[in-house]
Design an enzyme around this catalytic site. Sequence first.
Site, mmCIF file in Angstrom:
data_model
loop_
_atom_site.group_PDB
_atom_site.id
_atom_site.type_symbol
_atom_site.label_atom_id
_atom_site.label_comp_id
_atom_site.label_asym_id
_atom_site.label_seq_id
_atom_site.Cartn_x
_atom_site.Cartn_y
_atom_site.Cartn_z
ATOM 1 N N ASP A 181 47.217 26.679 37.864
ATOM 2 C CA ASP A 181 46.611 27.846 38.499
ATOM 3 C C ASP A 181 45.146 27.491 38.750
ATOM 4 O O ASP A 181 44.627 26.520 38.188
ATOM 5 C CB ASP A 181 46.731 29.065 37.579
ATOM 6 C CG ASP A 181 46.226 30.361 38.212
ATOM 7 O OD1 ASP A 181 46.030 30.399 39.439
ATOM 8 O OD2 ASP A 181 46.014 31.337 37.466
ATOM 9 N N SER A 182 44.489 28.300 39.546
ATOM 10 C CA SER A 182 43.060 28.089 39.740
ATOM 11 C C SER A 182 42.270 28.478 38.496
ATOM 12 O O SER A 182 41.102 28.111 38.368
ATOM 13 C CB SER A 182 42.569 28.902 40.944
ATOM 14 O OG SER A 182 42.810 30.281 40.741
ATOM 15 N N GLY A 214 40.957 32.029 46.537
ATOM 16 C CA GLY A 214 41.129 33.010 47.602
ATOM 17 C C GLY A 214 40.024 33.049 48.630
ATOM 18 O O GLY A 214 40.219 33.551 49.741
ATOM 19 N N CYS A 240 50.116 30.434 40.702
ATOM 20 C CA CYS A 240 48.955 30.959 41.434
ATOM 21 C C CYS A 240 49.469 31.541 42.740
ATOM 22 O O CYS A 240 50.109 30.832 43.526
ATOM 23 C CB CYS A 240 47.960 29.827 41.694
ATOM 24 S SG CYS A 240 46.571 30.270 42.769
ATOM 25 N N ASN A 241 49.218 32.818 42.951
ATOM 26 C CA ASN A 241 49.726 33.460 44.160
ATOM 27 C C ASN A 241 49.094 32.896 45.420
ATOM 28 O O ASN A 241 49.771 32.690 46.427
ATOM 29 C CB ASN A 241 49.486 34.971 44.065
ATOM 30 C CG ASN A 241 50.505 35.666 43.196
ATOM 31 O OD1 ASN A 241 51.572 36.051 43.646
ATOM 32 N ND2 ASN A 241 50.184 35.830 41.918
ATOM 33 N N THR A 242 47.788 32.639 45.389
ATOM 34 C CA THR A 242 47.113 32.117 46.584
ATOM 35 C C THR A 242 47.638 30.731 46.942
ATOM 36 O O THR A 242 47.942 30.438 48.105
ATOM 37 C CB THR A 242 45.594 32.063 46.354
ATOM 38 O OG1 THR A 242 45.117 33.380 46.048
ATOM 39 C CG2 THR A 242 44.880 31.558 47.589
ATOM 40 N N GLU A 291 39.613 39.766 32.944
ATOM 41 C CA GLU A 291 38.923 38.619 32.365
ATOM 42 C C GLU A 291 37.790 39.032 31.434
ATOM 43 O O GLU A 291 37.434 38.290 30.520
ATOM 44 C CB GLU A 291 38.422 37.694 33.476
ATOM 45 C CG GLU A 291 39.557 37.012 34.211
ATOM 46 C CD GLU A 291 39.118 35.844 35.076
ATOM 47 O OE1 GLU A 291 37.893 35.615 35.199
ATOM 48 O OE2 GLU A 291 40.004 35.158 35.623
ATOM 49 N N CYS A 307 50.007 39.395 41.043
ATOM 50 C CA CYS A 307 48.905 38.573 40.542
ATOM 51 C C CYS A 307 49.218 38.245 39.090
ATOM 52 O O CYS A 307 49.657 39.123 38.334
ATOM 53 C CB CYS A 307 47.579 39.320 40.648
ATOM 54 S SG CYS A 307 46.195 38.471 39.850
ATOM 55 N N THR A 308 49.001 36.997 38.704
ATOM 56 C CA THR A 308 49.388 36.586 37.346
ATOM 57 C C THR A 308 48.460 37.148 36.275
ATOM 58 O O THR A 308 48.756 37.026 35.079
ATOM 59 C CB THR A 308 49.442 35.051 37.237
ATOM 60 O OG1 THR A 308 48.217 34.495 37.739
ATOM 61 C CG2 THR A 308 50.612 34.498 38.042
ATOM 62 N N HIS A 309 47.352 37.794 36.666
ATOM 63 C CA HIS A 309 46.534 38.519 35.691
ATOM 64 C C HIS A 309 47.166 39.857 35.310
ATOM 65 O O HIS A 309 46.928 40.375 34.216
ATOM 66 C CB HIS A 309 45.140 38.814 36.260
ATOM 67 C CG HIS A 309 44.196 37.661 36.238
ATOM 68 N ND1 HIS A 309 44.406 36.506 36.954
ATOM 69 C CD2 HIS A 309 43.010 37.488 35.595
ATOM 70 C CE1 HIS A 309 43.393 35.677 36.759
ATOM 71 N NE2 HIS A 309 42.542 36.248 35.939
#
Length: 272
Positions: A12-13, A45, A75-77, A151, A190-192
């Site tokens: 992921d980013s 993004g 990562c969705n993006t 975060e 979103c993975t968050h």
Amino acid sequence: MPTPTITLGVFDSGFGGLTVLRELLPLIPGARYLYLGDTARLPYGSKSRETIARYALSSGRFLLEQGAQHLVVACNTATALALDDLKHDLPIPVTGVIAPGAAAAKAAPGSHVLVLATSATVQSGAYTRALEAQDLTATEKACPLLVPLVEEGWLDNTSETQSVTAEVLRIYLAEAQREAPHATSLLLGCTHYPLLKPLIEATLLTMNYPLQIIDSAQATALAVARTIHTEPTTQISSASFYATDSIEKFQRLGSRFLGHPLPPVELIDLGG
């Protein structure tokens, strides 16, 4: 050391992809897991498609060099804008987070799906395309404030800061309810967002907006597990973690996303 059943690379980013890893760990026991957070180059993004593809390919190649036999793009993006490049470039199976989420939505009641995602993911239209391919109606809702709130850790039930997150979430969901009053399920794009699931459920209840929540991180892990055939094992999984910047921050925030403390994180340089 016993031979692992398979080596899985996850990238992921940043930190959000750890929610996918968290779901994978109990599903594929005995595996060797490699997780890369490309924190030096986030957020993806705000970059062009060409730049995102370049970043994703360098991350994928690094994990391949470490022995990955299957790559999970958590990562969705990167999934929206670089999945085809990864599949073309890498000689191993590659799974993104968008198609599994859409497939899980197909199995849910009803045909109208509300997608909560970042602005970049919404602008890509990737979830709308994936859901329409499943003969579903999609409404995508950008929620740019949720990632920084997660975060910051403003989720604790005992903390006054949770009221800020709850109010931001309520505003987004109220807007979504006006835009998609007949939606029947809500896809966390979103993975968050899996960390927000209890708060989302509570907010929907107070709004009388009864949506079935679909966790794309969980759906992705299940999709990967279905493609991997391993023998039953009592072997314990192992995990190595890599970051391209600020390993102290990665270890601190990553522990929150994974649900338990991370081992030492290795700093690597993937270039610009």
